[in-house]
Write an enzyme that holds these catalytic residues in place. Structure first.
Site, PDB file in Angstrom:
ATOM      1  CB  THR A  63      -0.966  -0.092   1.045  1.00  0.00           C
ATOM      2  OG1 THR A  63      -1.589   1.289   1.531  1.00  0.00           O
ATOM      3  CG2 THR A  63      -0.092  -0.319   2.762  1.00  0.00           C
ATOM      4  CG  ASP A  64      -1.172   5.020  -1.083  1.00  0.00           C
ATOM      5  OD1 ASP A  64      -1.683   4.152  -0.187  1.00  0.00           O
ATOM      6  OD2 ASP A  64      -1.592   5.841  -1.581  1.00  0.00           O
ATOM      7  CD  GLU A  65      -3.334   3.667   4.526  1.00  0.00           C
ATOM      8  OE1 GLU A  65      -3.173   3.475   5.637  1.00  0.00           O
ATOM      9  OE2 GLU A  65      -4.492   3.688   3.903  1.00  0.00           O
TER      10      GLU A  65
ATOM     11  CE1 TYR B 168      -3.434  -2.545   5.717  1.00  0.00           C
ATOM     12  CE2 TYR B 168      -3.348  -0.168   5.097  1.00  0.00           C
ATOM     13  CZ  TYR B 168      -3.480  -1.597   4.789  1.00  0.00           C
ATOM     14  OH  TYR B 168      -3.357  -1.825   3.428  1.00  0.00           O
TER      15      TYR B 168
ATOM     16  CE  LYS C 134      -0.008  -4.551   3.099  1.00  0.00           C
ATOM     17  NZ  LYS C 134      -0.599  -5.928   2.524  1.00  0.00           N
TER      18      LYS C 134
HETATM   19  P1  NAD Z   1      -9.681  -7.274   1.990  1.00  0.00           P
HETATM   20  O1  NAD Z   1      -9.866  -6.862   3.483  1.00  0.00           O
HETATM   21  O2  NAD Z   1     -11.035  -7.091   1.216  1.00  0.00           O
HETATM   22  O3  NAD Z   1      -9.631  -8.718   1.929  1.00  0.00           O
HETATM   23  C1  NAD Z   1      -8.508  -9.432   2.765  1.00  0.00           C
HETATM   24  C2  NAD Z   1      -8.611 -11.078   2.288  1.00  0.00           C
HETATM   25  O4  NAD Z   1      -7.624 -11.705   3.224  1.00  0.00           O
HETATM   26  C3  NAD Z   1     -10.070 -11.552   2.993  1.00  0.00           C
HETATM   27  O5  NAD Z   1     -10.510 -12.502   1.781  1.00  0.00           O
HETATM   28  C4  NAD Z   1      -9.799 -12.122   4.108  1.00  0.00           C
HETATM   29  O6  NAD Z   1     -10.541 -13.316   4.410  1.00  0.00           O
HETATM   30  C5  NAD Z   1      -8.271 -12.846   3.789  1.00  0.00           C
HETATM   31  N1  NAD Z   1      -7.355 -12.935   5.181  1.00  0.00           N
HETATM   32  C6  NAD Z   1      -7.236 -12.228   6.225  1.00  0.00           C
HETATM   33  N2  NAD Z   1      -6.320 -12.692   7.020  1.00  0.00           N
HETATM   34  C7  NAD Z   1      -5.911 -14.038   6.427  1.00  0.00           C
HETATM   35  C8  NAD Z   1      -5.006 -15.166   6.965  1.00  0.00           C
HETATM   36  N3  NAD Z   1      -4.667 -15.039   8.219  1.00  0.00           N
HETATM   37  N4  NAD Z   1      -5.021 -16.056   6.110  1.00  0.00           N
HETATM   38  C9  NAD Z   1      -5.568 -16.287   4.862  1.00  0.00           C
HETATM   39  N5  NAD Z   1      -6.376 -15.139   4.305  1.00  0.00           N
HETATM   40  C10 NAD Z   1      -6.643 -13.869   5.368  1.00  0.00           C
HETATM   41  O7  NAD Z   1      -8.509  -6.457   1.444  1.00  0.00           O
HETATM   42  P2  NAD Z   1      -8.292  -5.698   0.095  1.00  0.00           P
HETATM   43  O8  NAD Z   1      -8.816  -4.353   0.202  1.00  0.00           O
HETATM   44  O9  NAD Z   1      -8.613  -6.583  -0.913  1.00  0.00           O
HETATM   45  O10 NAD Z   1      -6.660  -5.626  -0.020  1.00  0.00           O
HETATM   46  C11 NAD Z   1      -5.890  -6.856  -0.382  1.00  0.00           C
HETATM   47  C12 NAD Z   1      -4.341  -6.106  -0.207  1.00  0.00           C
HETATM   48  O11 NAD Z   1      -4.380  -5.325  -0.875  1.00  0.00           O
HETATM   49  C13 NAD Z   1      -4.039  -6.209   1.330  1.00  0.00           C
HETATM   50  O12 NAD Z   1      -2.626  -6.624   1.435  1.00  0.00           O
HETATM   51  C14 NAD Z   1      -3.946  -4.647   1.293  1.00  0.00           C
HETATM   52  O13 NAD Z   1      -2.924  -4.105   2.178  1.00  0.00           O
HETATM   53  C15 NAD Z   1      -3.670  -4.245  -0.086  1.00  0.00           C
HETATM   54  N6  NAD Z   1      -3.967  -2.741  -0.648  1.00  0.00           N
HETATM   55  C16 NAD Z   1      -5.400  -2.670  -0.541  1.00  0.00           C
HETATM   56  C17 NAD Z   1      -5.703  -1.493  -0.997  1.00  0.00           C
HETATM   57  C18 NAD Z   1      -7.296  -0.704  -1.054  1.00  0.00           C
HETATM   58  O14 NAD Z   1      -7.765   0.244  -1.335  1.00  0.00           O
HETATM   59  N7  NAD Z   1      -8.055  -1.874  -0.725  1.00  0.00           N
HETATM   60  C19 NAD Z   1      -4.977  -0.414  -1.521  1.00  0.00           C
HETATM   61  C20 NAD Z   1      -3.673  -0.833  -1.529  1.00  0.00           C
HETATM   62  C21 NAD Z   1      -3.096  -2.198  -1.139  1.00  0.00           C
HETATM   63  O1  DAU Z   2      -4.011   3.959   0.207  1.00  0.00           O
HETATM   64  C1  DAU Z   2      -4.408   2.603   0.281  1.00  0.00           C
HETATM   65  C2  DAU Z   2      -5.067   2.231   1.681  1.00  0.00           C
HETATM   66  O2  DAU Z   2      -6.673   2.486   1.189  1.00  0.00           O
HETATM   67  C3  DAU Z   2      -5.315   0.636   1.639  1.00  0.00           C
HETATM   68  O3  DAU Z   2      -3.912   0.096   1.749  1.00  0.00           O
HETATM   69  C4  DAU Z   2      -6.197   0.166   2.818  1.00  0.00           C
HETATM   70  O4  DAU Z   2      -6.224  -1.085   2.743  1.00  0.00           O
HETATM   71  C5  DAU Z   2      -7.532   0.814   2.347  1.00  0.00           C
HETATM   72  O5  DAU Z   2      -8.519   0.468   3.418  1.00  0.00           O
HETATM   73  C6  DAU Z   2      -7.559   2.210   2.354  1.00  0.00           C
HETATM   74  O6  DAU Z   2      -7.034   3.098   3.496  1.00  0.00           O
HETATM   75  P1  DAU Z   2      -7.850   4.425   3.973  1.00  0.00           P
HETATM   76  O7  DAU Z   2      -7.909   4.396   5.333  1.00  0.00           O
HETATM   77  O8  DAU Z   2      -7.562   5.442   3.001  1.00  0.00           O
HETATM   78  O9  DAU Z   2      -9.489   3.803   3.398  1.00  0.00           O
HETATM   79  P2  DAU Z   2     -10.842   4.159   3.984  1.00  0.00           P
HETATM   80  O10 DAU Z   2     -11.980   3.737   2.805  1.00  0.00           O
HETATM   81  O11 DAU Z   2     -11.098   3.498   5.322  1.00  0.00           O
HETATM   82  O12 DAU Z   2     -11.126   5.916   4.004  1.00  0.00           O
HETATM   83  C7  DAU Z   2     -10.932   6.608   3.245  1.00  0.00           C
HETATM   84  C8  DAU Z   2     -11.098   7.903   3.785  1.00  0.00           C
HETATM   85  O13 DAU Z   2     -11.996   7.976   4.108  1.00  0.00           O
HETATM   86  C9  DAU Z   2      -9.942   8.112   5.000  1.00  0.00           C
HETATM   87  O14 DAU Z   2      -9.252   9.418   4.844  1.00  0.00           O
HETATM   88  C10 DAU Z   2     -11.128   8.160   6.009  1.00  0.00           C
HETATM   89  C11 DAU Z   2     -12.340   8.523   5.336  1.00  0.00           C
HETATM   90  N1  DAU Z   2     -13.527   8.030   6.079  1.00  0.00           N
HETATM   91  C12 DAU Z   2     -13.664   6.529   6.030  1.00  0.00           C
HETATM   92  C13 DAU Z   2     -14.691   5.765   6.549  1.00  0.00           C
HETATM   93  C14 DAU Z   2     -14.675   4.611   6.534  1.00  0.00           C
HETATM   94  C15 DAU Z   2     -14.451   8.735   6.422  1.00  0.00           C
HETATM   95  O15 DAU Z   2     -14.541  10.074   6.411  1.00  0.00           O
HETATM   96  N2  DAU Z   2     -15.678   8.083   6.988  1.00  0.00           N
HETATM   97  C16 DAU Z   2     -15.838   6.890   7.088  1.00  0.00           C
HETATM   98  O16 DAU Z   2     -16.844   6.242   7.572  1.00  0.00           O
END
Ligand code: NAD
Ligand code: DAU
Length: 358
Positions: free
Chosen positions: A132-134, A157, A161
């Site tokens: 992630t970019d975080e 988190y 990562k």
């Molecule tokens: P998500 O939370 O939707 O899905 C995570 C999946 O991993 C689920 O299916 C869960 O059951 C499985 N899981 C969790 N713990 C496990 C374990 N111990 N063993 C096996 N499976 C397990 O996540 P996502 O949003 O699809 O993100 C996927 C990946 O991409 C993550 O590594 C996250 O850090 C990264 N990422 C996400 C975003 C985003 O915006 N969602 C952006 C950048 C990177």
């Molecule tokens: O940048 C990549 C990341 O983006 C991934 O690594 C994470 O897995 C993914 O969850 C996401 O993280 P964020 O914290 O940015 O996503 P989230 O959707 O939780 O929140 C997006 C923005 O919105 C953040 O600034 C918090 C805000 N927010 C979120 C929720 C859930 C609100 O204002 N209200 C809300 O109820």
């Protein structure tokens, strides 16, 4: 080229989109999906491919060393695309332990299994660690994250990562494991669990519930349509240079309030205003800020464009339109993932502004 791919976390948001893409676009790839089915993993998201001959689902934990080793040997795994993680920042604030276990120990377990199974014969193998970019921390009003930006994670988190990225990189340098790392910005699109901003707001818009905006709504995220992220991952597996990191992003910086207002307007336009005749913007409710809330993320994706020829294909408008249409057409998917534990989580997180039909 044929590949036998261990996808971890394939029942989550990005993993399920990735598996759909690969089964359609890479007929030579076999996919083994290892997922623990936590609250974030849903078999419903892959129901249409459950019987696909190139697909196999295994319920299990990435921290289970014996299971992971058996999968490598039993299927002849030559490629890992590692999505499995605890991924929600808010949950990492209330319960960091599971993030340390899955994100760090789980990644370590996979790296060890790959190192052992591929020993001396890893030339065609690839281990793509999805990150992630975080990990880069928070930006001020200007500048972008590049692959050279120093790591500065600020939530449990992102710290977990970052730790997993460091481990993956160490396995390349120390053992020559063919590791690739991707650092992507915020994804949105089909199959995203309604704890994240966009699906949560869409769901509440449809139910007439308050729309919680943290702080002043001025935090900025760089949004990328999930299909673009998945295509970038395929590109990195096939063409990326081992030991390298690739930033992935869409140059779609938006303030949270802008995103929420856009969603309100889109839902109003597609299904009509609220029964009261009011526009959905009236549901917007400012709530207490997330502790340590990163102010701004923005990705410089020039490296993956220059080296691998990847740029996003969806504009923000196209991606958001496709996303809203998908959620409108798949309300049963939303219902199926919102079990009792989701309701409990929601009450705990947003209890004081539950409102609407909750
Ligand atoms: P998500 O939370 O939707 O899905 C995570 C999946 O991993 C689920 O299916 C869960 O059951 C499985 N899981 C969790 N713990 C496990 C374990 N111990 N063993 C096996 N499976 C397990 O996540 P996502 O949003 O699809 O993100 C996927 C990946 O991409 C993550 O590594 C996250 O850090 C990264 N990422 C996400 C975003 C985003 O915006 N969602 C952006 C950048 C990177
Ligand atoms: O940048 C990549 C990341 O983006 C991934 O690594 C994470 O897995 C993914 O969850 C996401 O993280 P964020 O914290 O940015 O996503 P989230 O959707 O939780 O929140 C997006 C923005 O919105 C953040 O600034 C918090 C805000 N927010 C979120 C929720 C859930 C609100 O204002 N209200 C809300 O109820």
């Amino acid at each position: 080229m044929k590949r036998t791919v261990l996808v971890t976390g394939g029942c989550g948001f990005i993993g399920s989109n990735f598996i759909h893409l690969v089964l359609a676009a890479r007929p030579d790839w076999q996919v083994i999906n290892l997922d623990r089915l936590t609250y974030a993993g849903n078999l419903e998201s892959l129901r249409d491919v459950a019987d696909h001959p190139a697909y196999c689902f295994v319920r299990g934990d990435i921290c289970d060393r014996q299971l992971v080793e058996d999968l490598f040997a039993g299927h002849g795994i030559d490629t890992v695309v590692h999505f499995a993680a605890e991924s929600h920042v808010d949950r990492s604030i209330t319960g960091p332990g599971e993030f340390i276990r899955t994100n760090i120990t789980g990644t370590f377990t996979l790296l060890e299994a790959a190192r052992q199974y591929w020993a001396g014969n890893s030339e065609q193998c690839r281990f793509l660690h999805v990150s992630t970019d975080e990990v880069y921390g928070s930006l001020g009003t200007t500048g972008f994250f590049t692959e050279q930006t120093p790591y500065d994670p600020r939530s449990p988190y992102s710290a977990s990562k970052a730790a997993s990225d460091h481990l993956a990189r160490a396995y390349f340098h120390t053992y020559g494991l063919p590791v690739l790392i991707t650092n992507c910005s915020n994804n949105y699109g089909p199959y995203q669990f309604p704890e994240k901003l966009i699906p949560l707001v869409l769901n509440n818009c449809l139910q007439g519930r308050p729309l919680p905006v943290y702080g002043d709504g001025g935090n900025v995220r760089d949004w990328l349509y999930v299909r673009d992220h998945c295509e970038a991952i395929v590109r990195v597996v096939e063409k990326g240079r081992c030991g390298e990191s690739y930033n992935i992003g869409g140059h779609n910086e938006k303030k949270n309030l802008e995103v929420v207002e856009l969603l309100c307007d889109m839902v109003d336009a597609k299904v009509g205003r609220l029964p009261s005749g009011e526009p959905r913007r009236t549901l917007i409710t400012f709530v207490a800020d997330r502790p340590g809330h990163d102010r701004r993320y923005a990705i410089d994706a020039a490296k993956i464009d220059r080296e691998l020829g990847w740029t996003p294909r969806y504009s923000f408008e196209q991606g958001m339109d496709a996303t809203v249409d998908w959620y409108l057409a798949n309300r049963d998917w939303m219902e199926s993932v919102m079990d009792g534990s989701y309701r409990q989580y929601y009450e705990k997180m947003y209890g004081e502004i539950v409102g609407g039909e909750a």
